[in-house]
Design a protein around this motif. Structure first.
Motif, PDB file in Angstrom:
ATOM      1  N   ILE A  46       0.753  -1.209   0.019  1.00  0.00           N
ATOM      2  CA  ILE A  46      -0.058  -0.036   0.035  1.00  0.00           C
ATOM      3  C   ILE A  46       0.848   1.192   0.126  1.00  0.00           C
ATOM      4  O   ILE A  46       1.993   1.370   0.750  1.00  0.00           O
ATOM      5  CB  ILE A  46      -0.919   0.110   1.438  1.00  0.00           C
ATOM      6  CG1 ILE A  46      -1.663  -1.202   1.297  1.00  0.00           C
ATOM      7  CG2 ILE A  46      -1.677   1.345   1.099  1.00  0.00           C
ATOM      8  CD1 ILE A  46      -2.540  -1.532   0.166  1.00  0.00           C
ATOM      9  N   GLU A  47       0.668   2.154  -0.791  1.00  0.00           N
ATOM     10  CA  GLU A  47       0.755   3.563  -0.738  1.00  0.00           C
ATOM     11  C   GLU A  47      -0.001   4.583  -0.515  1.00  0.00           C
ATOM     12  O   GLU A  47      -1.005   4.672  -1.246  1.00  0.00           O
ATOM     13  CB  GLU A  47       1.903   3.730  -1.909  1.00  0.00           C
ATOM     14  CG  GLU A  47       2.865   2.828  -2.302  1.00  0.00           C
ATOM     15  CD  GLU A  47       4.102   3.318  -3.532  1.00  0.00           C
ATOM     16  OE1 GLU A  47       3.779   4.451  -3.917  1.00  0.00           O
ATOM     17  OE2 GLU A  47       4.739   2.464  -3.845  1.00  0.00           O
ATOM     18  N   GLY A  49      -2.022   5.364   1.875  1.00  0.00           N
ATOM     19  CA  GLY A  49      -3.175   4.814   2.446  1.00  0.00           C
ATOM     20  C   GLY A  49      -4.194   4.247   1.081  1.00  0.00           C
ATOM     21  O   GLY A  49      -5.268   4.053   1.271  1.00  0.00           O
ATOM     22  N   GLU A 164      -4.673   9.585   5.048  1.00  0.00           N
ATOM     23  CA  GLU A 164      -3.766   8.613   4.830  1.00  0.00           C
ATOM     24  C   GLU A 164      -3.808   7.532   6.036  1.00  0.00           C
ATOM     25  O   GLU A 164      -4.200   6.322   5.451  1.00  0.00           O
ATOM     26  CB  GLU A 164      -2.432   9.055   4.543  1.00  0.00           C
ATOM     27  CG  GLU A 164      -1.414   7.703   4.271  1.00  0.00           C
ATOM     28  CD  GLU A 164      -0.120   8.097   3.926  1.00  0.00           C
ATOM     29  OE1 GLU A 164       0.941   7.373   4.201  1.00  0.00           O
ATOM     30  OE2 GLU A 164       0.205   9.337   3.218  1.00  0.00           O
ATOM     31  N   PHE A 168      -5.740   3.700   5.737  1.00  0.00           N
ATOM     32  CA  PHE A 168      -4.818   2.514   6.131  1.00  0.00           C
ATOM     33  C   PHE A 168      -5.313   1.745   7.180  1.00  0.00           C
ATOM     34  O   PHE A 168      -5.270   0.557   7.055  1.00  0.00           O
ATOM     35  CB  PHE A 168      -3.461   2.950   6.170  1.00  0.00           C
ATOM     36  CG  PHE A 168      -2.457   1.656   6.442  1.00  0.00           C
ATOM     37  CD1 PHE A 168      -2.087   0.839   5.593  1.00  0.00           C
ATOM     38  CD2 PHE A 168      -2.126   1.254   7.736  1.00  0.00           C
ATOM     39  CE1 PHE A 168      -1.420  -0.201   5.580  1.00  0.00           C
ATOM     40  CE2 PHE A 168      -1.298   0.267   7.883  1.00  0.00           C
ATOM     41  CZ  PHE A 168      -1.049  -0.468   6.956  1.00  0.00           C
ATOM     42  N   ASP A 172      -6.042  -2.262   7.283  1.00  0.00           N
ATOM     43  CA  ASP A 172      -5.483  -3.102   8.253  1.00  0.00           C
ATOM     44  C   ASP A 172      -6.540  -3.827   8.862  1.00  0.00           C
ATOM     45  O   ASP A 172      -6.393  -5.297   8.948  1.00  0.00           O
ATOM     46  CB  ASP A 172      -4.759  -2.300   9.089  1.00  0.00           C
ATOM     47  CG  ASP A 172      -3.968  -3.098  10.259  1.00  0.00           C
ATOM     48  OD1 ASP A 172      -3.633  -4.027   9.859  1.00  0.00           O
ATOM     49  OD2 ASP A 172      -3.874  -2.519  11.245  1.00  0.00           O
ATOM     50  N   HIS A 191       2.998  -0.752   4.190  1.00  0.00           N
ATOM     51  CA  HIS A 191       2.457   0.447   3.934  1.00  0.00           C
ATOM     52  C   HIS A 191       3.884   1.439   3.491  1.00  0.00           C
ATOM     53  O   HIS A 191       4.621   1.753   4.553  1.00  0.00           O
ATOM     54  CB  HIS A 191       1.724   1.117   4.962  1.00  0.00           C
ATOM     55  CG  HIS A 191       1.156   2.362   4.613  1.00  0.00           C
ATOM     56  ND1 HIS A 191       0.843   3.231   5.616  1.00  0.00           N
ATOM     57  CD2 HIS A 191       0.394   2.872   3.561  1.00  0.00           C
ATOM     58  CE1 HIS A 191       0.177   4.207   5.241  1.00  0.00           C
ATOM     59  NE2 HIS A 191       0.051   4.216   3.966  1.00  0.00           N
ATOM     60  N   ASN A 192       3.870   2.146   2.452  1.00  0.00           N
ATOM     61  CA  ASN A 192       4.973   3.083   1.922  1.00  0.00           C
ATOM     62  C   ASN A 192       6.058   2.432   2.323  1.00  0.00           C
ATOM     63  O   ASN A 192       7.308   2.873   2.830  1.00  0.00           O
ATOM     64  CB  ASN A 192       4.983   4.306   3.170  1.00  0.00           C
ATOM     65  CG  ASN A 192       3.793   5.154   2.763  1.00  0.00           C
ATOM     66  OD1 ASN A 192       3.012   4.920   1.650  1.00  0.00           O
ATOM     67  ND2 ASN A 192       3.026   5.881   3.547  1.00  0.00           N
TER      68      ASN A 192
END
Length: 603
Positions: A46-47, A49, A164, A168, A172, A191-192
């Motif tokens: 994931i990027e 959010g 964001e 996320f 999750d 994430h990121n």
């Protein structure tokens, strides 16, 4: 305005309004597709959010080259083919709308390689014209779907995305819910570029609790009560937390039907009803429960996001879930009697009428007083309302006599007329060890066995009902118990007599017995313990058991309880209107050889 067929792009964007609510919705659809393809390893990247990039990689069966373009078309699916498939859906996805809907509001790239292909192929679709471009690619066996710039062509939808962090958090939670349903699948969430969650696959129930601890937290594991029960084609298993581990939010309410995560109202209602008044106001139980049943008995095509289902036998499913959870909580209290005492404060006394009403209520398991968090354990052996007429006030004459016994008189003597007690009344003075009553009867102090008195009342009532047969109540869940050879022989010798009492049971072989129906008057008792007590009582008889013998054993169980001053007063009042004083006097264990009038004259 004339009627016309909508363009494919517009139709897909309308459908996307139901399927793609936010990035978490995309994750749910893509991960469920991977699971339907038999994947055992999933990597979710994931990027920002999910607003910038969502990438799901799996090791599933993959999609052949010739079907890549078709996979991105609306109403294209490999999971159902005709109406009979729709009546018994076994897969998580089935509508064939997800990929088409996602590609209509984002830039989607689908790369896949099945085991029978030497090379992988990639399909790319962009929302404007919905044109699909297929080209060769490098990829191991499995599928990768990359979604970029979600809602880039629908600014109105994009502006409704939250921060964001918030988006996320929803992603999750989706992964947490799915990971609880698929213990044999590994999940990695980044994430990121940073690994946030990593759930390793576990393949036996002994290791399930590890993943439960990862997702629900160690405090839940420490308070968890394991639940497992099967009845016919339906099975319920999982974990419910002790009521003391209640939550201020419903963040640990996880239920599944045939592996599909649910937020079904019927399931939640049954579980909350099982907890009933064990929870303080405005709190929620914590649970992870799995319902498994024949796919033909449930319709999953009733909710856009498939969060709710329709059961063909909804009442049966509701009662099954309620009964199993309620019994698990009851057994936990019995096995750990000190648990509630450590978790809650001492409870205030509840009136006898309130306890009777609560116990007779089909959903009652306890009551929460006005002081939040205080649990009052219900009476375990309260009978039908016809047995006793309840009251809160102790007889005023009894209170006066008791006060006279405890208070010294200033006068040196009291005349016999002034100290005379009416012989036609039984005066309740005191409760001893919650089993006996100190009474004044015919001017004498006597110690009365309340258990024997209660047994006499119940026996009389049962004898009046016996000729028509006691009401037999079918058990929602038949109870299997193990018997010794002697106990099994006693059951076979007295099977007709037991059936007349409302006990219907069948032998299963191997020394086991299955109880299917039980007397309604014993509905508040533990069926297995109650049945064993009856069998053991019959074994102790030296002669062939009679109706009166079985009536005596049943009435004894009804009488085994603790008495308070109020409940004893009710019992004695009932006995006074049913029997003569001589009969009550004979029940007294001991007559205290003190003339009450003489005793009062001494002061």
């Amino acid at each position: 305005m004339s009627i016309q067929i909508l363009p494919a792009r517009l139709a897909n964007q309308i459908a996307a309004g139901e399927v793609v609510e936010r990035p978490a919705s995309v994750i749910k659809e893509l991960v469920e597709n991977s699971l339907d393809a038999g994947a055992t390893r999933l990597h979710i990247e994931i990027e920002k959010g999910g607003a910038k990039t969502i990438k799901v990689t799996d090791n599933g069966s993959g999609i052949v080259k010739d079907e890549l373009t078709l996979a991105l078309s609306r109403h294209a699916t490999s999971k159902i083919h005709d109406l009979s498939d729709l009546e018994a859906i076994t897969s998580l996805g089935f509508r064939g709308e997800a990929l088409a809907s996602i590609s209509s509001v984002a830039r989607l790239t689908l790369t896949s390689r099945p085991a029978e292909q030497e090379n992988a192929w990639q399909a790319y679709a962009q929302g404007r014209d919905m044109e699909v471009v297929v080209k060769p690619a490098a990829h191991p066996i499995g599928t990768t779907i990359e979604v970029q710039d979600l809602f880039f062509n629908t600014p109105a939808r994009r502006k409704f995305l939250r921060t964001e962090k918030t988006e996320f958090t929803h992603i999750d939670e989706v992964i947490r819910r799915i990971a609880l349903a698929k213990f044999n699948v590994s999940f990695t969430l980044t994430h990121n570029g940073k690994v946030v969650r990593q759930y390793r696959a576990v393949n036996n129930k002994e290791q399930y609790i590890k993943r439960i601890g990862q997702i629900c937290g160690q405090p839940f594991v420490e308070q968890a009560i394991e639940v497992e029960c099967q009845h016919g084609d339906m099975q319920l298993w999982g974990w419910i937390a002790n009521p003391s581990y209640h939550r201020v939010a419903n963040d640990l309410c996880y239920s599944y039907v045939n592996g599909r995560m649910m937020r079904d109202k019927l399931i939640n209602h049954a579980i909350r009803q099982a907890f009933a008044d064990r929870l303080p106001l405005n709190t929620y139980p914590a649970f992870v429960l799995f319902v498994e049943l024949d796919h033909k008995e449930v319709d999953v095509n009733v909710h856009p996001a498939k969060h709710e289902v329709r059961f063909h036998q909804s009442r049966y499913v509701h009662d099954f879930i309620y009964t199993v959870c309620h019994q698990a909580l009851e057994d936990n209290v019995q096995n750990q009697p000190s648990l509630a005492q450590h978790q809650v404060q001492p409870a205030e006394e509840v009136s006898f009428e309130a306890q009777v009403a609560q116990q007779l209520s089909p959903t009652h398991t306890g009551t929460v007083t006005a002081r939040e968090g205080t649990y009052v354990k219900p009476l375990q052996h309260v009978r039908e309302p016809s047995s006793y007429q309840s009251t809160n006030v102790v007889n005023s004459n009894a209170a006066d006599v008791y006060q006279q016994l405890m208070t010294p008189y200033q006068q040196t003597s009291v005349s016999a007329n002034e100290a005379h007690l009416p012989e036609e009344e039984i005066q309740l003075l005191h409760i001893v060890e919650q089993r006996f009553a100190l009474i004044a009867l015919n001017g004498k102090l006597q110690l009365l066995s309340l258990t024997k008195l209660c047994q006499l009342i119940e026996s009389t009532r049962l004898q009046q009902q016996w000729h028509t047969g006691l009401v037999s109540q079918p058990l929602l869940l038949p109870i299997a118990i193990s018997l010794s050879k002697e106990q099994l022989g006693c059951f076979n010798d007295n099977i007709d007599l037991l059936q007349q009492a409302g006990i219907v049971a069948h032998t299963l072989g191997g020394g086991k017995l299955q109880i299917r129906q039980y007397p309604a008057i014993l509905r508040n008792e533990s069926v297995s313990d109650s049945f064993m007590n009856i069998i053991d009582g019959l074994i102790q008889l030296t002669e062939t058991a009679t109706d009166n013998d079985l009536i005596g054993l049943i009435s004894l169980q009804l009488a085994q309880r603790d008495f308070t001053l109020a409940t004893a007063e009710v019992l004695i009042q009932q006995a006074s209107t049913t029997f003569q004083q001589e009969k009550i006097s004979k029940i007294a264990l001991n007559s205290i050889d003190v003339d009450l009038t003489s005793l009062l004259n001494q002061f």
